[in-house]
Write an enzyme that holds these catalytic residues in place. Sequence first.
Site, short mmCIF file in Angstrom:
data_model
loop_
_atom_site.label_atom_id
_atom_site.label_comp_id
_atom_site.label_asym_id
_atom_site.label_seq_id
_atom_site.Cartn_x
_atom_site.Cartn_y
_atom_site.Cartn_z
N ASP A 87 0.78 -1.24 0.06
CA ASP A 87 -0.27 0.03 0.01
C ASP A 87 0.88 1.45 0.05
O ASP A 87 1.84 1.38 0.91
CB ASP A 87 -1.01 0.09 1.22
CG ASP A 87 -2.05 1.02 1.05
OD1 ASP A 87 -2.94 1.28 1.92
OD2 ASP A 87 -2.03 2.23 0.44
N ASP A 215 -3.97 -3.14 3.06
CA ASP A 215 -4.25 -2.39 4.41
C ASP A 215 -3.42 -2.68 5.55
O ASP A 215 -3.32 -2.26 6.63
CB ASP A 215 -5.57 -1.70 4.45
CG ASP A 215 -6.21 -0.90 3.43
OD1 ASP A 215 -7.29 -0.99 3.25
OD2 ASP A 215 -5.39 0.01 2.94
C1 LIP Z 1 -7.75 3.02 4.63
C2 LIP Z 1 -7.66 2.17 5.79
C3 LIP Z 1 -8.55 2.59 6.76
C4 LIP Z 1 -9.96 2.38 6.35
C5 LIP Z 1 -9.89 3.46 5.09
C6 LIP Z 1 -9.01 3.04 3.79
P1 LIP Z 1 -6.34 3.81 2.39
O1 LIP Z 1 -6.95 2.85 3.53
O2 LIP Z 1 -6.07 2.48 6.25
O3 LIP Z 1 -8.30 1.73 7.97
O4 LIP Z 1 -10.91 2.62 7.35
O5 LIP Z 1 -11.15 3.02 4.63
O6 LIP Z 1 -9.42 1.95 3.46
O7 LIP Z 1 -7.43 3.94 1.37
O8 LIP Z 1 -6.04 5.05 2.94
O9 LIP Z 1 -5.14 3.17 1.90
#
Ligand code: LIP
Length: 265
Positions: A87, A215
């Site tokens: 990510d 994530d």
């Molecule tokens: C985020 C996650 C977070 C989740 C968000 C989103 P991103 O990832 O880290 O916990 O609640 O919906 O998925 O989109 O920033 O990579």
Amino acid sequence: MMVRSALLNVMMGAARKAARSLVRDYGEIENLQVSRKGPSDFVSSADLKVEKTLRQELKKARPAYGFLMEEGGEIAGDDKSNRWIVDPIDGTTNFLHGIPNFCISIALEREGELIAGVVYQPLGDEMFHAEKGAGAFLNERRLRVSARRKLEDSVLATGIPFHGRDGHEPFLRELGVMMKNVAGIRRFGSAALDLAYVAAGRCDGYWEAGIKPWDIAAGIVLVREAGGYVTDYEGGNKLLETGEIVAGNDHLHQPLLRLIKSAHA
Ligand code: LIP
């Protein structure tokens, strides 16, 4: 003197290199190109730049490994047993709003098992890293999950669904049950950092549904190597498949699982 494996050196080196453009772009977010991936879901030129650098650095070190990347998707490698799960910016919405809580997350999955993880929070220069059997660390410091035994003394992190996302009702039921039983709930906006904070004992637990493999993959290794437990909502190991995750120390993980079950009973 702590000796790091060649594998972790590759992963941390890639994260540090990619973080250079990320920190620069953070200082100029108003000038970034941003496009909408879906309702309230954005990708910026910063995400793409970081992902490109990570892919180049990891490929240079391990040419045959495959990739699963948030923006680039699945990229098969000649070596089918090893896959990087990446990510480029976890906490993209925070990043785009100038909220200083975002990170780079890199995991290695070998034969279907997560064996190494790096979560790098560049603004605070916090390099969380772990490898199976070798423990979890924040920079040079060894990490242990918290020793809190009671839910009523615990602080949990979670993710809240937003506009255009499913799962609002189930989440509100979970939140309703948790609020009655714990000392505090935090929504930091980055699942990878939420898990790193559990590994560091800053939070005593974390739960979320509807989360993506990139994530959570690296954070899972951090929590397990810091002596914690991480499962899906059924107590099993189908976290990346189900997108449901519950993490906690050995006193609180089972009670958290029971609370989540009670919210859906
Ligand atoms: C985020 C996650 C977070 C989740 C968000 C989103 P991103 O990832 O880290 O916990 O609640 O919906 O998925 O989109 O920033 O990579």
